[in-house]
Design an enzyme around this catalytic site. Structure first.
Site, mmCIF file in Angstrom:
data_model
loop_
_atom_site.group_PDB
_atom_site.id
_atom_site.type_symbol
_atom_site.label_atom_id
_atom_site.label_comp_id
_atom_site.label_asym_id
_atom_site.label_seq_id
_atom_site.Cartn_x
_atom_site.Cartn_y
_atom_site.Cartn_z
ATOM 1 N N ASP A 25 0.734 -1.190 -0.066
ATOM 2 C CA ASP A 25 0.131 0.038 0.021
ATOM 3 C C ASP A 25 0.764 1.356 -0.006
ATOM 4 O OD1 ASP A 25 -1.960 -1.870 0.148
ATOM 5 O OD2 ASP A 25 -2.379 -1.579 2.567
ATOM 6 N N ASP A 59 15.173 -7.177 19.025
ATOM 7 C CA ASP A 59 14.355 -7.509 19.881
ATOM 8 C C ASP A 59 12.742 -7.312 19.488
ATOM 9 O OD1 ASP A 59 16.370 -7.294 21.912
ATOM 10 O OD2 ASP A 59 16.677 -5.262 21.437
ATOM 11 N N ASP A 76 -8.086 -10.744 10.249
ATOM 12 C CA ASP A 76 -9.586 -11.264 10.260
ATOM 13 C C ASP A 76 -10.141 -10.499 8.809
ATOM 14 O OD1 ASP A 76 -10.202 -8.875 12.833
ATOM 15 O OD2 ASP A 76 -9.190 -8.469 11.015
ATOM 16 N N ASP A 95 7.225 -8.459 19.352
ATOM 17 C CA ASP A 95 6.997 -8.433 17.904
ATOM 18 C C ASP A 95 5.493 -7.579 17.439
ATOM 19 O OD1 ASP A 95 8.435 -11.648 16.996
ATOM 20 O OD2 ASP A 95 9.321 -9.796 17.725
ATOM 21 N N ASP A 99 -2.075 -6.122 9.944
ATOM 22 C CA ASP A 99 -3.012 -6.822 9.058
ATOM 23 C C ASP A 99 -2.891 -6.501 7.597
ATOM 24 O OD1 ASP A 99 -6.492 -7.975 9.248
ATOM 25 O OD2 ASP A 99 -5.028 -8.082 7.579
ATOM 26 N N ASP A 100 -2.359 -7.009 6.595
ATOM 27 C CA ASP A 100 -2.166 -6.356 5.280
ATOM 28 C C ASP A 100 -3.294 -6.599 4.461
ATOM 29 O OD1 ASP A 100 0.924 -6.642 3.245
ATOM 30 O OD2 ASP A 100 -0.627 -5.071 3.853
ATOM 31 N N GLU A 102 -5.755 -4.602 5.499
ATOM 32 C CA GLU A 102 -6.072 -3.138 5.769
ATOM 33 C C GLU A 102 -5.465 -2.398 4.647
ATOM 34 O OE1 GLU A 102 -8.064 -3.129 7.654
ATOM 35 O OE2 GLU A 102 -7.758 -4.826 8.876
ATOM 36 N N HIS A 119 0.663 2.695 18.856
ATOM 37 C CA HIS A 119 -0.150 2.095 19.494
ATOM 38 C C HIS A 119 0.272 0.462 19.998
ATOM 39 C CE1 HIS A 119 -3.901 0.241 21.305
ATOM 40 N NE2 HIS A 119 -3.396 -0.895 20.882
ATOM 41 N N GLU A 120 0.962 -0.042 18.730
ATOM 42 C CA GLU A 120 1.528 -1.588 18.771
ATOM 43 C C GLU A 120 2.862 -1.284 19.463
ATOM 44 O OE1 GLU A 120 -1.916 -2.731 17.241
ATOM 45 O OE2 GLU A 120 -0.361 -3.855 18.310
ATOM 46 N N HIS A 123 2.581 -1.855 23.333
ATOM 47 C CA HIS A 123 2.526 -3.043 23.826
ATOM 48 C C HIS A 123 3.747 -3.802 23.652
ATOM 49 C CE1 HIS A 123 -1.949 -3.135 23.834
ATOM 50 N NE2 HIS A 123 -2.296 -3.155 22.438
ATOM 51 N N HIS A 129 -3.967 -2.516 27.454
ATOM 52 C CA HIS A 129 -5.123 -1.460 27.062
ATOM 53 C C HIS A 129 -5.401 -0.340 28.036
ATOM 54 C CE1 HIS A 129 -5.926 -3.754 23.162
ATOM 55 N NE2 HIS A 129 -5.085 -2.812 22.872
HETATM 56 C C1 LIG Z 1 -6.438 0.587 18.403
HETATM 57 C C2 LIG Z 1 -6.059 -0.287 17.095
HETATM 58 C C3 LIG Z 1 -4.866 0.612 16.451
HETATM 59 C C4 LIG Z 1 -5.516 -1.649 17.270
HETATM 60 C C5 LIG Z 1 -6.701 -2.622 17.929
HETATM 61 C C6 LIG Z 1 -6.126 -3.981 18.008
HETATM 62 C C7 LIG Z 1 -5.189 -3.822 19.213
HETATM 63 O O1 LIG Z 1 -5.437 -3.487 20.167
HETATM 64 N N1 LIG Z 1 -3.803 -4.175 18.853
HETATM 65 O O2 LIG Z 1 -2.741 -3.920 19.742
HETATM 66 C C8 LIG Z 1 -7.616 -2.640 16.989
HETATM 67 O O3 LIG Z 1 -7.731 -2.953 15.538
HETATM 68 N N2 LIG Z 1 -8.995 -2.075 17.559
HETATM 69 C C9 LIG Z 1 -10.183 -2.388 16.604
HETATM 70 C C10 LIG Z 1 -11.581 -2.643 17.380
HETATM 71 C C11 LIG Z 1 -12.616 -2.832 16.962
HETATM 72 C C12 LIG Z 1 -13.605 -1.671 16.487
HETATM 73 N N3 LIG Z 1 -14.737 -2.232 15.613
HETATM 74 C C13 LIG Z 1 -14.332 -3.408 15.548
HETATM 75 C C14 LIG Z 1 -15.229 -4.484 14.981
HETATM 76 C C15 LIG Z 1 -14.841 -5.860 14.919
HETATM 77 C C16 LIG Z 1 -13.629 -6.161 15.861
HETATM 78 C C17 LIG Z 1 -12.756 -5.279 16.203
HETATM 79 C C18 LIG Z 1 -13.190 -3.753 16.200
HETATM 80 C C19 LIG Z 1 -15.745 -1.287 15.009
HETATM 81 C C20 LIG Z 1 -15.421 -1.162 13.465
HETATM 82 C C21 LIG Z 1 -14.053 -0.569 13.402
HETATM 83 C C22 LIG Z 1 -13.238 -1.360 12.676
HETATM 84 C C23 LIG Z 1 -11.669 -0.926 12.345
HETATM 85 C C24 LIG Z 1 -10.836 -0.064 13.469
HETATM 86 N N4 LIG Z 1 -10.766 -1.436 14.396
HETATM 87 C C25 LIG Z 1 -10.216 -1.070 15.875
HETATM 88 O O4 LIG Z 1 -10.475 -0.157 16.117
HETATM 89 CA CA LIG Z 2 -8.304 -6.712 10.068
HETATM 90 ZN ZN LIG Z 3 -3.633 -2.947 21.389
#
Ligand SMILES: CC(C)C[C@H](CC(=O)NO)C(=O)N[C@H]1Cc2cn(c3ccccc23)CCCCCCNC1=O
Ligand SMILES: [Ca+2]
Ligand SMILES: [Zn+2]
Ligand SMILES: [Zn+2]
Length: 169
Positions: A25, A59, A76, A95, A99-100, A102, A119-120, A123, A129
């Site tokens: 992308d 690391d 997913d 690590d 998700d590719d 996206e 954010h990652e 962790h 969180h």
């Molecule tokens: C904080 C982020 C950078 C990383 C987090 C995962 C995480 O905590 N990684 O360390 C993440 O992906 N959160 C989902 C949480 C989430 C929001 N929804 C979801 C619908 C289904 C499953 C998950 C979600 C509602 C629809 C929006 C979907 C697109 C955005 N997704 C999110 O915000």
């Molecule tokens: Ca995804």
């Molecule tokens: Zn997170």
């Protein structure tokens, strides 16, 4: 803010990272830069230093993957979960996987790589969180202008609890 059970943290302040593959992308340079800036969010407020390495042990190993990719936490498809990362430790510890499925962007279009990486890496450094909706470690993605992005007090207190403040000099 929250840390992980047992408060895992790195026992050194000089950490290495490597990027093992790229998303189609964005140009690789833009990915490298987003990752570098995402680490700076955390090194700006702690004694932590991050060094990129190539083709040797690091690391923090960073990569893009789809669906099942061998760590028991399959992605997913587009949307839903955007990325995940592991608490500090050996092997998978630290690590970060993106998700590719996206569409990774460096703008306000979905999904901004810098913001998700920052954010990652929280962790990767030992923060779980937060339930502070303003916090970078809040579990739901929300776009903020990366140019004016600032770590929330909650995030800063959490990371400094683990690693202390940046030394003045
Ligand atoms: C904080 C982020 C950078 C990383 C987090 C995962 C995480 O905590 N990684 O360390 C993440 O992906 N959160 C989902 C949480 C989430 C929001 N929804 C979801 C619908 C289904 C499953 C998950 C979600 C509602 C629809 C929006 C979907 C697109 C955005 N997704 C999110 O915000
Ligand atoms: Ca995804
Ligand atoms: Zn997170
Ligand atoms: Zn993974």
């Amino acid at each position: 803010y929250k840390t992980f059970p047992g408060n895992p943290r790195w026992k050194k302040t000089h950490l290495t990272y490597k990027i093992v593959n790229y998303t189609p992308d964005l140009p690789q340079k833009k990915v490298d830069d987003a990752i570098r800036r995402a680490f700076m969010v955390w090194s700006d407020v702690t004694p932590l230093q991050f060094q990129r390495v190539f083709n040797r042990h690091a690391d923090i190993v960073i990569g893009f993957a789809r669906r099942e990719h061998g760590d028991g936490y399959p992605f997913d498809g587009r949307g839903n979960t955007l990325a995940h990362a592991f608490a500090p430790g050996e092997g998978l510890g630290g690590d970060a996987h993106f998700d590719d499925d996206e569409r990774w962007s460096e703008s306000n279009r979905e999904v901004n790589l810098f913001l998700v990486a920052a954010h990652e890496f929280g962790h990767s450094l030992g923060l779980a969180h937060s339930n502070d909706r303003e916090a970078l470690m809040y579990p739901i993605y929300s776009y903020v202008n990366p140019a004016t992005f600032r770590l929330s007090e909650d995030d800063r207190r959490g990371i400094q609890k683990l690693y202390g403040r940046k030394s003045s000099n």
